[in-house]
Design a protein around this motif. Structure first.
Motif, PDB file in Angstrom:
ATOM      1  N   UNK A 135      63.603  13.049  22.676  1.00  0.00           N
ATOM      2  CA  UNK A 135      63.205  13.182  21.101  1.00  0.00           C
ATOM      3  C   UNK A 135      62.440  14.027  20.918  1.00  0.00           C
ATOM      4  N   UNK A 136      61.226  14.364  21.535  1.00  0.00           N
ATOM      5  CA  UNK A 136      60.401  15.474  21.394  1.00  0.00           C
ATOM      6  C   UNK A 136      61.043  16.886  21.649  1.00  0.00           C
ATOM      7  N   UNK A 137      61.698  16.887  22.737  1.00  0.00           N
ATOM      8  CA  UNK A 137      62.469  18.158  23.195  1.00  0.00           C
ATOM      9  C   UNK A 137      63.324  18.497  22.219  1.00  0.00           C
ATOM     10  N   UNK A 138      63.898  17.735  21.352  1.00  0.00           N
ATOM     11  CA  UNK A 138      64.915  17.946  20.539  1.00  0.00           C
ATOM     12  C   UNK A 138      64.070  18.670  18.974  1.00  0.00           C
ATOM     13  N   UNK A 139      62.708  18.801  19.218  1.00  0.00           N
ATOM     14  CA  UNK A 139      61.938  19.256  18.011  1.00  0.00           C
ATOM     15  C   UNK A 139      61.272  18.281  17.228  1.00  0.00           C
ATOM     16  N   UNK A 140      61.772  16.937  17.328  1.00  0.00           N
ATOM     17  CA  UNK A 140      61.213  16.017  16.301  1.00  0.00           C
ATOM     18  C   UNK A 140      59.706  15.643  16.746  1.00  0.00           C
ATOM     19  N   UNK A 141      59.036  15.389  15.645  1.00  0.00           N
ATOM     20  CA  UNK A 141      57.451  15.118  15.748  1.00  0.00           C
ATOM     21  C   UNK A 141      57.323  13.856  15.041  1.00  0.00           C
ATOM     22  N   UNK A 142      58.024  13.194  14.007  1.00  0.00           N
ATOM     23  CA  UNK A 142      58.096  12.232  13.072  1.00  0.00           C
ATOM     24  C   UNK A 142      57.942  10.935  13.678  1.00  0.00           C
ATOM     25  N   UNK A 143      56.794  10.153  13.554  1.00  0.00           N
ATOM     26  CA  UNK A 143      56.597   8.768  14.021  1.00  0.00           C
ATOM     27  C   UNK A 143      57.743   7.880  13.395  1.00  0.00           C
ATOM     28  N   UNK A 144      57.928   8.246  12.059  1.00  0.00           N
ATOM     29  CA  UNK A 144      59.096   7.279  11.237  1.00  0.00           C
ATOM     30  C   UNK A 144      60.317   7.559  11.974  1.00  0.00           C
ATOM     31  N   UNK A 145      60.547   8.771  12.379  1.00  0.00           N
ATOM     32  CA  UNK A 145      62.165   9.170  12.874  1.00  0.00           C
ATOM     33  C   UNK A 145      61.976   8.383  14.356  1.00  0.00           C
ATOM     34  N   UNK A 146      60.858   8.511  15.214  1.00  0.00           N
ATOM     35  CA  UNK A 146      60.922   7.693  16.747  1.00  0.00           C
ATOM     36  C   UNK A 146      61.029   6.252  16.249  1.00  0.00           C
ATOM     37  N   UNK A 147      60.517   5.791  15.232  1.00  0.00           N
ATOM     38  CA  UNK A 147      60.566   4.341  15.201  1.00  0.00           C
ATOM     39  C   UNK A 147      61.897   3.843  14.699  1.00  0.00           C
ATOM     40  N   UNK A 148      62.482   4.694  13.889  1.00  0.00           N
ATOM     41  CA  UNK A 148      63.976   4.485  13.336  1.00  0.00           C
ATOM     42  C   UNK A 148      64.895   4.508  14.780  1.00  0.00           C
ATOM     43  N   UNK A 149      64.535   5.427  15.454  1.00  0.00           N
ATOM     44  CA  UNK A 149      65.637   5.696  16.721  1.00  0.00           C
ATOM     45  C   UNK A 149      65.332   4.812  17.977  1.00  0.00           C
TER      46      UNK A 149
END
Length: 199
Positions: A135-149
């Motif tokens: 997730x982080x390697x893809x450039x994402x940083x959002x906690x909300x996005x991580x929670x959803x995924x």
């Protein structure tokens, strides 16, 4: 056998809105980070500080790099848990007060769970480490996005009345009579506040 839980203090933030290192801000002469240490220690089997050094505690660098937000600290903790045989991570930031003394009972075991309004306070199975790496390697940083995924279950925390410490003024009136800090058993009748601007 009960799961082995690693406690992780997410302490790598830069405190831009606060104006100084908020982990060193004090309430009643006690640093915020020490309030978190005191609350988490009896609830976990081991404790680490992510993203900064702190005397007397195991410290680990954010992964994959500093400056990427709380998920980098969580990622570091998940990988540490895998290597050291812990089943999951109970995470908490330095800037939520008062930290509940029953987080393990509320959150730990089973699927990932966070508090409904405090997403950085959560339980995360160690097996999620590779997924968070990607997730982080893809450039994402959002906690909300991580929670959803990651299939997180939200646990209602409305009754806990937790406070985010984003600005110096947020320190005012932090005590509650129901969640005494560091073993205090009587209601607190006056806060002595300071923002320690020294390291």
């Amino acid at each position: 056998m009960a799961d082995s839980i690693l406690g992780a203090i997410l302490a790598g933030g830069q405190s831009r809105r606060f104006g100084s290192d908020k982990a060193l801000a004090t309430i009643d002469g006690i640093k915020l980070i020490d309030h978190v240490v005191a609350a988490l220690t009896p609830q976990v089997d081991a404790l680490v500080v992510c993203g900064r050094s702190w005397p007397g505690l195991q410290t680990i660098p954010d992964r994959p790099a500093p400056g990427l937000g709380p998920l980098a600290g969580l990622n570091a903790a998940l990988h540490y848990a895998l290597v050291h045989g812990h089943d999951g991570v109970l995470s908490a930031p330095v800037d939520v007060f008062p930290l509940p003394l029953d987080l393990r009972a509320r959150l730990a075991g089973g699927p990932p769970r966070t508090l409904l309004r405090q997403h950085a306070i959560g339980y995360w199975p160690a097996a999620l480490a590779p997924q968070l790496d990607r997730y982080l390697a893809s450039g994402e940083r959002s906690i909300g996005g991580w929670i959803a995924s990651s299939g997180v279950e939200a646990v209602d925390d409305t009754a806990l009345d937790l406070r985010n410490i984003n600005f110096v003024g947020d320190l005012t009136g932090c005590w509650t009579s129901t969640t005494p800090p560091l073993g205090r058993t009587e209601p607190h009748t006056g806060s002595r506040l300071a923002a320690d601007k020294t390291r």
